[in-house]
Scaffold this motif. Sequence first.
Motif, PDB file in Angstrom:
ATOM      1  N   PRO A 288      11.358  -8.849   6.103  1.00  0.00           N
ATOM      2  CA  PRO A 288      12.383  -8.465   5.127  1.00  0.00           C
ATOM      3  C   PRO A 288      12.240  -6.986   4.732  1.00  0.00           C
ATOM      4  O   PRO A 288      11.115  -6.475   4.633  1.00  0.00           O
ATOM      5  N   CYS A 289      13.366  -6.341   4.504  1.00  0.00           N
ATOM      6  CA  CYS A 289      13.357  -4.897   4.183  1.00  0.00           C
ATOM      7  C   CYS A 289      12.454  -4.607   2.990  1.00  0.00           C
ATOM      8  O   CYS A 289      11.705  -3.633   2.980  1.00  0.00           O
ATOM      9  N   GLU A 290      12.544  -5.463   1.970  1.00  0.00           N
ATOM     10  CA  GLU A 290      11.772  -5.178   0.748  1.00  0.00           C
ATOM     11  C   GLU A 290      10.271  -5.268   1.023  1.00  0.00           C
ATOM     12  O   GLU A 290       9.478  -4.502   0.470  1.00  0.00           O
ATOM     13  N   GLU A 291       9.895  -6.186   1.912  1.00  0.00           N
ATOM     14  CA  GLU A 291       8.468  -6.333   2.232  1.00  0.00           C
ATOM     15  C   GLU A 291       7.941  -5.074   2.936  1.00  0.00           C
ATOM     16  O   GLU A 291       6.856  -4.570   2.617  1.00  0.00           O
ATOM     17  N   LEU A 292       8.723  -4.566   3.851  1.00  0.00           N
ATOM     18  CA  LEU A 292       8.324  -3.335   4.556  1.00  0.00           C
ATOM     19  C   LEU A 292       8.244  -2.161   3.571  1.00  0.00           C
ATOM     20  O   LEU A 292       7.286  -1.380   3.586  1.00  0.00           O
ATOM     21  N   HIS A 293       9.227  -2.087   2.707  1.00  0.00           N
ATOM     22  CA  HIS A 293       9.266  -1.038   1.691  1.00  0.00           C
ATOM     23  C   HIS A 293       8.002  -1.086   0.816  1.00  0.00           C
ATOM     24  O   HIS A 293       7.349  -0.060   0.573  1.00  0.00           O
ATOM     25  N   GLN A 294       7.642  -2.286   0.389  1.00  0.00           N
ATOM     26  CA  GLN A 294       6.461  -2.439  -0.482  1.00  0.00           C
ATOM     27  C   GLN A 294       5.170  -2.104   0.262  1.00  0.00           C
ATOM     28  O   GLN A 294       4.265  -1.489  -0.294  1.00  0.00           O
ATOM     29  N   PHE A 295       5.132  -2.497   1.538  1.00  0.00           N
ATOM     30  CA  PHE A 295       3.952  -2.176   2.345  1.00  0.00           C
ATOM     31  C   PHE A 295       3.784  -0.653   2.429  1.00  0.00           C
ATOM     32  O   PHE A 295       2.692  -0.123   2.236  1.00  0.00           O
ATOM     33  N   LEU A 296       4.875   0.040   2.683  1.00  0.00           N
ATOM     34  CA  LEU A 296       4.816   1.505   2.800  1.00  0.00           C
ATOM     35  C   LEU A 296       4.410   2.139   1.471  1.00  0.00           C
ATOM     36  O   LEU A 296       3.620   3.084   1.427  1.00  0.00           O
ATOM     37  N   LEU A 297       4.951   1.584   0.390  1.00  0.00           N
ATOM     38  CA  LEU A 297       4.589   2.105  -0.949  1.00  0.00           C
ATOM     39  C   LEU A 297       3.081   2.061  -1.162  1.00  0.00           C
ATOM     40  O   LEU A 297       2.489   3.007  -1.686  1.00  0.00           O
ATOM     41  N   LYS A 298       2.483   0.947  -0.724  1.00  0.00           N
ATOM     42  CA  LYS A 298       1.020   0.810  -0.887  1.00  0.00           C
ATOM     43  C   LYS A 298       0.283   1.843  -0.054  1.00  0.00           C
ATOM     44  O   LYS A 298      -0.862   2.174  -0.333  1.00  0.00           O
ATOM     45  N   GLN A 299       0.917   2.330   0.991  1.00  0.00           N
ATOM     46  CA  GLN A 299       0.311   3.380   1.832  1.00  0.00           C
ATOM     47  C   GLN A 299       0.673   4.780   1.316  1.00  0.00           C
ATOM     48  O   GLN A 299       0.502   5.766   2.018  1.00  0.00           O
TER      49      GLN A 299
END
Length: 403
Positions: A331-342
Amino acid sequence: MELNIDQLRASTPGVTNVLHFNNAGCSLPIKEVIDIITEYIQTEAMMGGYETKDYYQSTIDQFYHRAAQLINASPDEIAIVGNATEGINKVLYAFPFQKGDIILTTEVEYGNNYLNFLNLKKEKGIEIEIIPNDDFGNILLEKMESMISPKVKLIAITHIPTNSGLVVPAEKIGAIAQKHHIPYLLDACQSVGQMPVDVKKIQCDFLSTTSRKYLRGPRGLGFMYVRKKWLQKLNPPSLDMVTAHWEDSQNYHLDRTIKMFEHWEKPYAMVLGFSKALAYINELGIEKTWNRIQYLANLLREKLSTIDGIQVLDIGTQKCGLVSFKLKDIPCEELHQFLLKQNINTSVSARFCTVIDMDKRGLASVNRASIHYYNTEEEINFFIKKIAYIAEQVALAKNKPIK
Ligand SMILES: Cc1ncc(COP(=O)(O)O)c(C=O)c1O
């Protein structure tokens, strides 16, 4: 002179802290912008708000010249507004629509604008007609011209839509609008500051844009342009003592200047910050920065499209700094959140922002990485490494959350 990227990054404090690919949401501000805002607020605290405004008046007035210079307008055609939507609405609700009048727009029109078209449909009985795109996302200009009729009272176009990397051919649309004498409203929220926008070449009658995105000013401001001849014909949707003069219990009169679209009260610290941001881009040269944005965004598109599972979702022939994509099975939001953590800022553009285009393409949301001139090839390579890693993880562990 070439752009000095080291210097541009040195005047962008945020780049030492985060990899920022969310410039279409809100860009990282320039040091000079932050400095003048801080200085102004401190002066207000020491001198008083009204007194500080008087003290800075000539600096505040530069705002109109700088905005006008950037879009090739005249300073008395520029009004400071709260955001791009407010500028659009000031035109829409000042416009003398009658029942049955048509607003002609595109498949990629922005949600806030379209909601207000729908409100005008409900309140005033106007109609909305949508110019179709071809299969590649390019607006069908011949079809557009065939849709023109005496009922079409406004052409309202989003120059750069929020979700699809596309640049709509604003100048070609302007030529058609001009030929048929139809007023033309341009949502230039994502284009002013990103690419050259010249109201004389585009031949638009109204334009609205925002401070916080490609212009790199503070949040909570925008400016609008109204071609001079319209000042006599539009009635502002609400009044303010800037240009409306209260005569007695039954009467007022109005100075028909661009100021009738402004509020009396303004956040002057932010106005000065916005003004600095305008001076900065005028000085850098928009042609140069636009070339770099296109180069970096195309590089990102190319590299993304080599990753298994990534689908680049940009449409149209002329593309910009907004890059939209999706990773299969995540899901787009999951990818977005993963990147935020990076420590990587991107955004998700949801269906509700551009319903017509998203429904046509069967999309509920897209991931969006939006590039500015201060971004670098190294940042793109780092980003690509992260995305490739996630794509690999997703392929290995289908349907499990990524870590
Ligand atoms: C194409 C477009 N138009 C208008 C807007 C609204 O701008 P504002 O929030 O300044 O009103 C946005 C915001 O993302 C946008 O992308």
